[in-house]
Design a protein around this motif. Structure first.
Motif, PDB file in Angstrom:
ATOM      1  N   LEU A   1      13.326   3.119  29.116  1.00 61.01           N
ATOM      2  CA  LEU A   1      12.553   2.133  28.357  1.00 61.01           C
ATOM      3  C   LEU A   1      11.210   2.768  28.035  1.00 61.01           C
ATOM      4  O   LEU A   1      10.729   3.632  28.775  1.00 61.01           O
ATOM      5  N   PRO A   2      10.570   2.334  26.947  1.00 60.70           N
ATOM      6  CA  PRO A   2       9.263   2.895  26.604  1.00 60.70           C
ATOM      7  C   PRO A   2       8.203   2.486  27.616  1.00 60.70           C
ATOM      8  O   PRO A   2       8.446   1.647  28.485  1.00 60.70           O
ATOM      9  N   VAL A   3       7.026   3.052  27.453  1.00 58.90           N
ATOM     10  CA  VAL A   3       5.920   2.690  28.340  1.00 58.90           C
ATOM     11  C   VAL A   3       5.731   1.183  28.314  1.00 58.90           C
ATOM     12  O   VAL A   3       6.094   0.506  27.363  1.00 58.90           O
ATOM     13  N   GLU A   4       5.176   0.663  29.375  1.00 61.56           N
ATOM     14  CA  GLU A   4       5.079  -0.786  29.573  1.00 61.56           C
ATOM     15  C   GLU A   4       4.518  -1.541  28.376  1.00 61.56           C
ATOM     16  O   GLU A   4       4.997  -2.609  28.030  1.00 61.56           O
ATOM     17  N   SER A   5       3.524  -1.009  27.697  1.00 64.69           N
ATOM     18  CA  SER A   5       2.899  -1.731  26.591  1.00 64.69           C
ATOM     19  C   SER A   5       3.842  -1.933  25.411  1.00 64.69           C
ATOM     20  O   SER A   5       3.618  -2.798  24.576  1.00 64.69           O
ATOM     21  N   GLY A   6       4.914  -1.164  25.329  1.00 66.09           N
ATOM     22  CA  GLY A   6       5.847  -1.297  24.219  1.00 66.09           C
ATOM     23  C   GLY A   6       7.172  -1.922  24.589  1.00 66.09           C
ATOM     24  O   GLY A   6       8.068  -2.018  23.763  1.00 66.09           O
ATOM     25  N   THR A   7       7.311  -2.375  25.821  1.00 68.24           N
ATOM     26  CA  THR A   7       8.603  -2.857  26.298  1.00 68.24           C
ATOM     27  C   THR A   7       9.101  -4.079  25.531  1.00 68.24           C
ATOM     28  O   THR A   7      10.255  -4.106  25.114  1.00 68.24           O
ATOM     29  N   CYS A   8       8.284  -5.081  25.328  1.00 67.08           N
ATOM     30  CA  CYS A   8       8.733  -6.302  24.646  1.00 67.08           C
ATOM     31  C   CYS A   8       9.127  -6.012  23.199  1.00 67.08           C
ATOM     32  O   CYS A   8      10.145  -6.520  22.719  1.00 67.08           O
ATOM     33  N   SER A   9       8.364  -5.202  22.521  1.00 68.78           N
ATOM     34  CA  SER A   9       8.699  -4.822  21.153  1.00 68.78           C
ATOM     35  C   SER A   9      10.018  -4.065  21.112  1.00 68.78           C
ATOM     36  O   SER A   9      10.867  -4.299  20.256  1.00 68.78           O
ATOM     37  N   TYR A  10      10.212  -3.162  22.060  1.00 65.52           N
ATOM     38  CA  TYR A  10      11.452  -2.395  22.128  1.00 65.52           C
ATOM     39  C   TYR A  10      12.649  -3.303  22.410  1.00 65.52           C
ATOM     40  O   TYR A  10      13.700  -3.174  21.783  1.00 65.52           O
TER      41      TYR A  10
ATOM     42  N   LEU B   1      12.865  -7.920  32.592  1.00 62.15           N
ATOM     43  CA  LEU B   1      11.751  -7.484  31.742  1.00 62.15           C
ATOM     44  C   LEU B   1      11.505  -8.468  30.608  1.00 62.15           C
ATOM     45  O   LEU B   1      10.368  -8.769  30.264  1.00 62.15           O
ATOM     46  N   ALA B   2      12.573  -8.971  30.011  1.00 61.97           N
ATOM     47  CA  ALA B   2      12.440  -9.904  28.898  1.00 61.97           C
ATOM     48  C   ALA B   2      11.796 -11.219  29.336  1.00 61.97           C
ATOM     49  O   ALA B   2      11.163 -11.898  28.530  1.00 61.97           O
ATOM     50  N   ALA B   3      11.929 -11.568  30.597  1.00 64.67           N
ATOM     51  CA  ALA B   3      11.341 -12.813  31.101  1.00 64.67           C
ATOM     52  C   ALA B   3       9.827 -12.840  30.949  1.00 64.67           C
ATOM     53  O   ALA B   3       9.217 -13.905  30.841  1.00 64.67           O
ATOM     54  N   SER B   4       9.199 -11.666  30.899  1.00 57.84           N
ATOM     55  CA  SER B   4       7.743 -11.622  30.766  1.00 57.84           C
ATOM     56  C   SER B   4       7.282 -11.533  29.309  1.00 57.84           C
ATOM     57  O   SER B   4       6.088 -11.545  29.041  1.00 57.84           O
ATOM     58  N   CYS B   5       8.219 -11.459  28.382  1.00 58.13           N
ATOM     59  CA  CYS B   5       7.873 -11.390  26.953  1.00 58.13           C
ATOM     60  C   CYS B   5       7.724 -12.798  26.389  1.00 58.13           C
ATOM     61  O   CYS B   5       8.279 -13.756  26.925  1.00 58.13           O
ATOM     62  N   THR B   6       6.994 -12.898  25.277  1.00 55.83           N
ATOM     63  CA  THR B   6       6.859 -14.203  24.627  1.00 55.83           C
ATOM     64  C   THR B   6       8.205 -14.622  24.060  1.00 55.83           C
ATOM     65  O   THR B   6       8.999 -13.797  23.623  1.00 55.83           O
TER      66      THR B   6
END
Length: 74
Positions: free
Chosen positions: A24-33, A59-64
């Protein structure tokens, strides 16, 4: 091709042969990825295997929670 999440931390050679359970990409890009990955899978009628789901679900649970629009491939 994908959103800015992919460009945020790695060259394609670092992840091109891995699925989301392995990279997975670095943490700041995870939701976008995750969003981009979901769009591609949905567009082409692809399924997520159990390892991919297990890696993405927490991981998706923390995304908007925003709706996405997908144009299905023909």
């Amino acid at each position: 091709m994908f959103g800015e999440g992919i460009a945020a931390g790695a060259s394609p050679s670092n992840h091109s042969d891995k699925d989301v359970a392995e990279w997975l990409p670095v943490e700041s890009g995870t939701c976008s990825y995750i969003t981009d990955w979901t769009v591609v899978k949905t567009r082409w009628g692809l399924t997520a295997d159990a390892r991919e789901e297990a890696a993405l679900t927490p991981l998706a649970a923390s995304c908007t929670d925003e709706p996405i629009t997908v144009e299905l491939a023909r």
